[in-house]
Write a protein that holds these residues in place. Structure first.
Motif, PDB file in Angstrom:
ATOM      1  N   GLU A 116       0.604  -1.267   0.055  1.00 32.57           N
ATOM      2  CA  GLU A 116      -0.125   0.143   0.331  1.00 32.57           C
ATOM      3  C   GLU A 116       1.201   1.040  -0.318  1.00 32.57           C
ATOM      4  OE1 GLU A 116      -2.189  -0.371   3.938  1.00 32.57           O
ATOM      5  OE2 GLU A 116      -3.026  -1.979   2.287  1.00 32.57           O
ATOM      6  N   ILE A 117       0.711   1.801  -1.549  1.00 28.96           N
ATOM      7  CA  ILE A 117       1.640   3.130  -1.111  1.00 28.96           C
ATOM      8  C   ILE A 117       0.671   4.244  -0.796  1.00 28.96           C
ATOM      9  CG2 ILE A 117       3.656   4.474  -2.277  1.00 28.96           C
ATOM     10  CD1 ILE A 117       3.490   2.254  -4.279  1.00 28.96           C
ATOM     11  N   ARG A 118       0.494   5.701  -0.137  1.00 27.97           N
ATOM     12  CA  ARG A 118       0.004   6.681   0.562  1.00 27.97           C
ATOM     13  C   ARG A 118       0.786   7.975   0.023  1.00 27.97           C
ATOM     14  NH1 ARG A 118      -2.450   2.788   3.454  1.00 27.97           N
ATOM     15  NH2 ARG A 118      -4.440   2.447   2.619  1.00 27.97           N
ATOM     16  N   ALA A 126       3.633  14.506  -3.852  1.00 23.49           N
ATOM     17  CA  ALA A 126       3.914  13.244  -2.990  1.00 23.49           C
ATOM     18  C   ALA A 126       3.613  12.580  -3.568  1.00 23.49           C
ATOM     19  CB  ALA A 126       3.202  13.499  -1.606  1.00 23.49           C
ATOM     20  N   ALA A 127       1.754  12.710  -4.313  1.00 28.31           N
ATOM     21  CA  ALA A 127       1.118  11.742  -5.372  1.00 28.31           C
ATOM     22  C   ALA A 127       2.072  11.404  -6.575  1.00 28.31           C
ATOM     23  CB  ALA A 127      -0.006  12.240  -5.872  1.00 28.31           C
ATOM     24  N   LEU A 128       2.567  12.068  -7.003  1.00 24.62           N
ATOM     25  CA  LEU A 128       3.641  11.989  -8.598  1.00 24.62           C
ATOM     26  C   LEU A 128       4.604  10.990  -7.787  1.00 24.62           C
ATOM     27  CD1 LEU A 128       3.780  15.300  -9.884  1.00 24.62           C
ATOM     28  CD2 LEU A 128       2.884  13.342 -10.746  1.00 24.62           C
ATOM     29  N   PHE A 129       5.032  11.129  -6.917  1.00 26.08           N
ATOM     30  CA  PHE A 129       6.387  10.706  -6.136  1.00 26.08           C
ATOM     31  C   PHE A 129       5.366   8.660  -5.915  1.00 26.08           C
ATOM     32  CE2 PHE A 129       9.507   8.580  -2.825  1.00 26.08           C
ATOM     33  CZ  PHE A 129      10.273   8.492  -3.940  1.00 26.08           C
ATOM     34  N   ALA A 130       4.771   8.995  -5.593  1.00 29.41           N
ATOM     35  CA  ALA A 130       3.889   8.000  -4.461  1.00 29.41           C
ATOM     36  C   ALA A 130       3.644   6.438  -6.245  1.00 29.41           C
ATOM     37  CB  ALA A 130       2.491   8.061  -4.312  1.00 29.41           C
ATOM     38  N   TYR A 131       3.528   7.733  -7.232  1.00 25.48           N
ATOM     39  CA  TYR A 131       3.740   6.847  -8.652  1.00 25.48           C
ATOM     40  C   TYR A 131       4.979   6.145  -9.048  1.00 25.48           C
ATOM     41  CZ  TYR A 131       3.722   5.250 -13.521  1.00 25.48           C
ATOM     42  OH  TYR A 131       3.199   5.397 -14.263  1.00 25.48           O
ATOM     43  N   ASP A 132       5.367   6.765  -8.887  1.00 28.27           N
ATOM     44  CA  ASP A 132       7.484   6.893  -9.288  1.00 28.27           C
ATOM     45  C   ASP A 132       7.748   5.672  -8.724  1.00 28.27           C
ATOM     46  OD1 ASP A 132       7.379   8.953 -11.055  1.00 28.27           O
ATOM     47  OD2 ASP A 132       8.371  10.282  -9.214  1.00 28.27           O
ATOM     48  N   GLY A 157      -4.973  13.225 -10.711  1.00 25.89           N
ATOM     49  CA  GLY A 157      -5.683  13.915 -11.858  1.00 25.89           C
ATOM     50  C   GLY A 157      -4.470  14.598 -12.472  1.00 25.89           C
ATOM     51  N   LEU A 158      -3.609  14.352 -12.387  1.00 20.32           N
ATOM     52  CA  LEU A 158      -2.026  14.624 -12.851  1.00 20.32           C
ATOM     53  C   LEU A 158      -1.052  13.513 -12.862  1.00 20.32           C
ATOM     54  CD1 LEU A 158      -1.250  17.676 -10.183  1.00 20.32           C
ATOM     55  CD2 LEU A 158      -1.977  18.095 -12.671  1.00 20.32           C
ATOM     56  N   GLY A 159      -1.877  12.404 -12.952  1.00 25.16           N
ATOM     57  CA  GLY A 159      -0.608  11.342 -13.309  1.00 25.16           C
ATOM     58  C   GLY A 159      -0.070  10.713 -12.194  1.00 25.16           C
ATOM     59  N   GLY A 160      -0.718  11.569 -10.518  1.00 30.73           N
ATOM     60  CA  GLY A 160       0.024  10.594  -9.561  1.00 30.73           C
ATOM     61  C   GLY A 160      -1.134   9.519  -8.435  1.00 30.73           C
ATOM     62  N   PHE A 161      -0.800   9.468  -7.628  1.00 30.61           N
ATOM     63  CA  PHE A 161      -1.693   8.010  -6.950  1.00 30.61           C
ATOM     64  C   PHE A 161      -1.003   9.206  -5.116  1.00 30.61           C
ATOM     65  CE2 PHE A 161      -0.599   4.911  -9.357  1.00 30.61           C
ATOM     66  CZ  PHE A 161      -1.541   4.207  -9.862  1.00 30.61           C
ATOM     67  N   LYS A 162      -3.173   9.469  -4.946  1.00 30.33           N
ATOM     68  CA  LYS A 162      -2.984   9.655  -3.366  1.00 30.33           C
ATOM     69  C   LYS A 162      -2.920   8.217  -2.711  1.00 30.33           C
ATOM     70  CE  LYS A 162      -6.569  13.351  -5.046  1.00 30.33           C
ATOM     71  NZ  LYS A 162      -8.077  13.979  -3.887  1.00 30.33           N
ATOM     72  N   GLU A 163      -3.390   7.318  -4.034  1.00 30.96           N
ATOM     73  CA  GLU A 163      -3.084   5.786  -2.598  1.00 30.96           C
ATOM     74  C   GLU A 163      -3.276   4.651  -4.314  1.00 30.96           C
ATOM     75  OE1 GLU A 163      -5.520   4.752   1.223  1.00 30.96           O
ATOM     76  OE2 GLU A 163      -6.300   3.100  -0.664  1.00 30.96           O
ATOM     77  N   ILE A 198      14.068  23.018  -4.572  1.00 28.30           N
ATOM     78  CA  ILE A 198      13.617  21.842  -4.065  1.00 28.30           C
ATOM     79  C   ILE A 198      12.695  22.065  -2.708  1.00 28.30           C
ATOM     80  CG2 ILE A 198      14.486  20.326  -2.796  1.00 28.30           C
ATOM     81  CD1 ILE A 198      17.329  20.982  -3.975  1.00 28.30           C
ATOM     82  N   HIS A 199      11.331  20.465  -3.584  1.00 31.27           N
ATOM     83  CA  HIS A 199      10.541  20.499  -2.487  1.00 31.27           C
ATOM     84  C   HIS A 199      10.915  19.698  -1.627  1.00 31.27           C
ATOM     85  CE1 HIS A 199       7.627  23.612  -3.870  1.00 31.27           C
ATOM     86  NE2 HIS A 199       8.738  24.081  -4.501  1.00 31.27           N
ATOM     87  N   THR A 200      10.688  18.958  -1.139  1.00 26.75           N
ATOM     88  CA  THR A 200      11.119  17.868   0.251  1.00 26.75           C
ATOM     89  C   THR A 200       9.227  17.382   0.198  1.00 26.75           C
ATOM     90  OG1 THR A 200      12.807  18.464   1.665  1.00 26.75           O
ATOM     91  CG2 THR A 200      11.654  16.577   2.467  1.00 26.75           C
ATOM     92  N   SER A 201       9.190  15.893   0.115  1.00 24.01           N
ATOM     93  CA  SER A 201       7.301  15.424   0.149  1.00 24.01           C
ATOM     94  C   SER A 201       8.020  14.263   0.838  1.00 24.01           C
ATOM     95  CB  SER A 201       6.676  15.203  -1.470  1.00 24.01           C
ATOM     96  OG  SER A 201       6.468  16.624  -1.548  1.00 24.01           O
ATOM     97  N   THR A 202       7.303  13.068   1.031  1.00 21.19           N
ATOM     98  CA  THR A 202       7.276  12.544   1.542  1.00 21.19           C
ATOM     99  C   THR A 202       6.070  11.173   0.847  1.00 21.19           C
ATOM    100  OG1 THR A 202       5.491  12.661   3.384  1.00 21.19           O
ATOM    101  CG2 THR A 202       7.889  13.176   4.266  1.00 21.19           C
ATOM    102  N   VAL A 203       6.083  10.566   1.586  1.00 19.94           N
ATOM    103  CA  VAL A 203       5.114   8.806   0.829  1.00 19.94           C
ATOM    104  C   VAL A 203       5.628   8.321   1.708  1.00 19.94           C
ATOM    105  CG1 VAL A 203       5.072   6.956  -1.120  1.00 19.94           C
ATOM    106  CG2 VAL A 203       5.059   9.420  -1.704  1.00 19.94           C
TER     107      VAL A 203
END
Length: 358
Positions: A116-118, A126-132, A157-163, A198-203
């Protein structure tokens, strides 16, 4: 190794007994028993093969020692000493390998996994990195000849995953992927950032061993099942029929929703599979919490709140904070080439267990 020798001899006898029972036609006719024995035989084989190698080296070691005591010819003694040194080095190596094989084994190692990736902090980034990360695990499964299966997802909606929830099936899937549980941090310049900052995001990633019905019994009366119309991208029947399923487990409050299949029945089956694995993991977490901090391996705890890894795009590096290992191969890593990191995590965990045993 003297302390382990008797245990290994008993295990070798068990291994021979299992082999005899597998050859018995009566066992072959009982598929359930035959399957269990095959699993046990496969599990014991590397241990017994290594033990037999150890015994053979030990016999050679003892024979050379005796020859050294009995021989007076200096030229012959030098030859024996050289062979003795080679055997001694091999014996030390095999002894360490045996100790690792004797370490307590995670009973879930051979199970399939549900991942499970969120998206966490960072919104769309963060959603885009979840897709990565999702793509990274799919590529890894391909490299290891494992089978991935998408189970549930929620796009941004941008090619990423909220979950996104998916299963990876195959021999040893959990043993390799269990170290991925935790918070993954990414540092990069988003495509929408005009200033180049540079932005910092988490998944968050959760790796659950797939639970079979014998592992977790779910009372149907404890489940509330709702059906509704699927949303998002889909075929003609996906968005026009009540095929999506939401299962709420009332005692635990766990909610699972699946909508990617056209069939309501298939969505329900997937939702129940995810629910079963979440309940199984919940019980495992309770057991781990009961173990003292000193005895718990810090490498493989899989604590979802623990920041385990940082992906730094400007420097092309990945750092695993549990073992302080940094690799400068980000592109390869995100393409599924994660074995070097996984092997290092396994080695670190084995070292901790060996130290605890000592």
């Amino acid at each position: 190794m003297e302390n382990y020798f008797k245990k290994l001899e008993d295990t070798e006898k068990r291994y021979e007994t299992v082999g005899e029972r597998l050859a018995d036609p009566a066992t072959v006719g009982n598929q359930s028993e035959w399957r269990d024995l095959m699993k046990e035989h496969a599990f014991l084989t590397p241990l017994i093969e290594k033990f037999r190698e150890y015994k053979k080296l030990l016999d050679g070691h003892n024979s050379n020692r005796q020859l050294l005591e009995e021989t007076t010819d200096e030229e012959f003694r030098e030859m024996i000493k050289e062979e003795f040194a080679v055997i001694k080095e091999s014996l030390e190596t095999v002894t360490e390998e045996l100790k690792i094989l004797l370490l307590p084994r995670d009973p879930n190692d051979d199970k399939n996994v549900i991942i499970e990736i969120r998206g966490g902090a960072g919104g769309d980034e963060a959603a885009l990195f979840a897709y990565d990360l999702y793509r990274m695990y799919l590529r890894y499964a391909e490299r290891r000849r494992l089978k991935p299966e998408l189970m549930s997802f929620n796009e941004n909606g941008l090619g990423g995953f909220k979950e996104v929830v998916f299963q990876i099936s195959g021999k040893g899937a959990y043993s390799r992927l269990k170290y991925e549980s935790g918070v993954h941090r990414v540092q990069r310049v988003p495509e929408t950032e005009s200033q180049g900052r540079i932005h910092t995001s988490t998944v968050t990633v959760a790796v659950l061993p797939e639970a079979e019905e014998v592992d977790v019994a779910i009372d149907p009366a404890d489940c509330k099942i709702d059906v509704y119309r699927s949303s998002g991208n889909g075929g003609q029947s996906v968005n026009t029929t009540d095929s999506a399923v939401r299962v709420t487990h009332l005692p635990s409050g766990i909610v699972v929703a699946c909508q990617d299949e056209k069939s309501q029945l298939k969505n329900k089956e997937k939702a129940m599979k995810i629910l079963r694995s979440r309940l199984y993991e919940f019980e495992l977490q309770k057991q781990q919490a009961a173990i003292s901090k000193e005895r718990r391996s810090q490498v493989g705890t899989g604590d979802r709140s623990e920041r385990i890894r940082t992906y730094n795009y400007p420097q092309g590096r990945i750092t695993d904070h549990r073992i302080n290992l940094t690799l400068y191969k980000l592109d390869y890593f995100l393409d599924g080439d994660i074995d070097e990191m996984t092997d290092a995590l396994i080695t670190a965990e084995q070292a901790e267990k060996l130290a605890a045993n000592a």
